[in-house]
Scaffold this motif. Structure first.
Motif, PDB file in Angstrom:
ATOM      1  N   ASN A   1      -8.903 -34.848   9.636  1.00  0.00           N
ATOM      2  CA  ASN A   1      -8.867 -34.663  11.085  1.00  0.00           C
ATOM      3  C   ASN A   1      -9.291 -35.965  11.786  1.00  0.00           C
ATOM      4  O   ASN A   1      -9.646 -36.949  11.131  1.00  0.00           O
ATOM      5  CB  ASN A   1      -9.724 -33.460  11.506  1.00  0.00           C
ATOM      6  CG  ASN A   1     -11.202 -33.679  11.213  1.00  0.00           C
ATOM      7  OD1 ASN A   1     -11.661 -34.824  11.125  1.00  0.00           O
ATOM      8  ND2 ASN A   1     -11.946 -32.606  11.049  1.00  0.00           N
TER       9      ASN A   1
ATOM     10  N   SER B   1      -3.881 -35.866  15.238  1.00  0.00           N
ATOM     11  CA  SER B   1      -4.223 -35.474  13.864  1.00  0.00           C
ATOM     12  C   SER B   1      -5.075 -34.213  13.800  1.00  0.00           C
ATOM     13  O   SER B   1      -5.364 -33.720  12.707  1.00  0.00           O
ATOM     14  CB  SER B   1      -4.919 -36.630  13.155  1.00  0.00           C
ATOM     15  OG  SER B   1      -4.008 -37.686  13.062  1.00  0.00           O
ATOM     16  N   ASP B   2      -5.487 -33.690  14.964  1.00  0.00           N
ATOM     17  CA  ASP B   2      -6.122 -32.363  14.978  1.00  0.00           C
ATOM     18  C   ASP B   2      -5.096 -31.278  15.289  1.00  0.00           C
ATOM     19  O   ASP B   2      -5.447 -30.111  15.485  1.00  0.00           O
ATOM     20  CB  ASP B   2      -7.238 -32.315  16.039  1.00  0.00           C
ATOM     21  CG  ASP B   2      -8.447 -33.145  15.620  1.00  0.00           C
ATOM     22  OD1 ASP B   2      -8.542 -33.478  14.417  1.00  0.00           O
ATOM     23  OD2 ASP B   2      -9.272 -33.466  16.493  1.00  0.00           O
TER      24      ASP B   2
END
Ligand SMILES: Cc1ncc(COP(=O)(O)O)c(C=O)c1O
Length: 437
Positions: free
Chosen positions: A2, A44-45
């Motif tokens: 993450n 990316s989360d």
């Protein structure tokens, strides 16, 4: 991984954990992009954003535009990426630019805006055999030592009769690089007359963005820009217009088409390649012909210059901008967002002004459109910053600084404008609550 894990790891390998300074937004706020398509980003989360930052402006059609990407892939598959030799594509792309920008007679390529500006400034000096240059307050021309001097507006007291001090962008800029540079205010007639009276015969060029893409699209008045053009002509100084942000975006012919005022030298980058790294500088043939290999000529070159990735992207992007309604669509999307934001601000009783054209929209919390970078200090940039962060947290990506305009691309035509109006209403309410508390 993450975002927080990516940030932690990146810190071990890069200063600030980022590949270049402007991407660092703080350890908990730096965005790691996983996917980009059309006008959307996914981080990316897994959070999705509608993007009005567009990589600081290059994306004019949309991310992963298939028309451009497939042209690049075809080119690589037929001829590779570079050989260090000339190709037919070099001339083809210059011809496309000349068809859109009548002030261009001859050109050379570069890989970034910075490099294009460096080439253009060197050419101006080589042609005029003069060394001094003038820049305009609030402009940005890339990370080239000599141009990395700015008026310290952040620490200047509004209304101070003294001009802001001129400071380097940061460490590592030799003090000597300041010696040949003067900075004047946009739309400041007195400063313009003064600099030409004082140093007119020493000036190689005046370098500016007439629509300052790095100061909230604050724009030159027609009259001031015309006077600048005339003074350049009277003094044998070249007018160098930096269209790295505005080129092929604010109009097919860039800012110069909007004003009907033409430069002797122009730089382009960003929108000309829809995100592929390609740039160019060019202008009057007699000026550009000072570039060459003969004794006394201006040197220009580079291993990656006119590489086939950048040039095939430029060829495809320029063809779309030239032959389709793409730019009209970009402008319509910008106009729609401008109208809906105006409704949101008006309903909240918030004084606001828009600067610049709809494809590169400056948004300022102030009753009057700023005319100079110093006027930007009169705007409520703190409230804008709070508003921006509230938008980002709700899935609208933008730079949290009102000096960076909102950028639009063709793919914005398909976005949900009603959703944006609702989100902006909520974000503004939250920002105004925070600003009074
Ligand atoms: C007007 C202008 N000139 C030059 C540059 C430098 O371009 P690059 O970042 O491609 O070197 C920029 C970058 O934002 C710009 O806005």
């Amino acid at each position: 991984m993450n975002q927080s894990q990516l940030m932690k790891e990146a810190h071990l390998h890069m200063p600030q954990g980022v590949a270049e300074n402007y991407r660092y937004w703080g350890d908990d706020k730096t965005v790691f992009v996983k996917h980009a398509k059309g006008c959307q980003l996914i981080d990316s989360d897994g959070k999705t954003y509608v993007d009005f930052r567009l990589g600081y402006g290059p994306i004019i059609l949309g991310y992963q535009d298939e028309r451009v990407d497939s042209a690049v892939i075809r080119q690589i598959q037929s001829s590779g990426t570079l050989t260090g030799f000339a190709t037919a594509l070099d001339t083809e792309v210059v011809k496309q630019i000349k068809a859109l920008c009548p002030q261009i007679e001859k050109m050379r390529f570069a890989n970034s805006g910075t490099e294009a500006v460096m080439g253009a400034v060197r050419t101006a000096r080589g042609f005029t055999k003069r060394e001094r240059i003038v820049m305009v307050e609030g402009g940005f021309h890339g990370l080239y030592d000599e141009l990395m001097w700015k008026s310290d507006i952040e620490n200047w007291q509004l209304g101070d009769i003294h001009a802001p001090s001129v400071i380097p962008f940061g460490a590592g800029i030799p003090a000597k690089t300041r010696d040949l540079v003067d900075i004047i205010g946009l739309n400041d007639h007195e400063a313009l007359e003064h600099i030409f009276r004082w140093r007119g015969e020493q000036l190689a060029c005046v370098l500016l963005e007439p629509i300052i893409g790095n100061a909230g699209s604050i724009s030159a008045s027609q009259q001031w820009l015309q006077r600048l053009r005339d003074l350049c002509d009277e003094h044998g100084t070249l007018l160098l217009i930096d269209e790295v942000k505005s080129g092929f975006r604010v109009d097919k012919g860039g800012a110069q088409a909007l004003y009907g005022i033409h430069a002797d030298l122009t730089t382009y980058a960003k929108a000309m390649g829809n995100g592929y790294p390609v740039a160019a500088f060019g202008g009057r043939a007699d000026v550009m012909d000072v570039v060459g290999s003969q004794r006394g000529a201006v040197v220009h070159g580079g291993t990656y210059t006119a590489n086939l990735i950048g040039l095939s992207a430029a060829q495809a992007t320029l063809a779309i901008l030239s032959d389709t309604q793409a730019l009209h669509t970009v402008h319509q999307a910008g106009e729609q967002v401008k109208s809906l934001l105006s409704r949101v601000f008006t309903r909240a009783g918030l004084a606001h002004a828009f600067a610049g054209p709809p494809s590169m929209l400056g948004i300022h919390f102030t009753p009057h459109v700023p005319q100079t970078y110093r006027d930007w200090r009169k705007t409520d940039s703190q409230l804008y910053n709070l508003f921006a962060w509230e938008l980002i947290s709700r899935g609208v990506m933008l730079e949290p600084d009102s000096r960076e305009p909102w950028f639009f691309c063709e793919a914005h035509a398909h976005m949900d404008f009603a959703w944006l109006e609702d989100i902006a209403t909520l974000a503004l309410r939250a920002a105004m609550d925070k600003s009074v508390s």
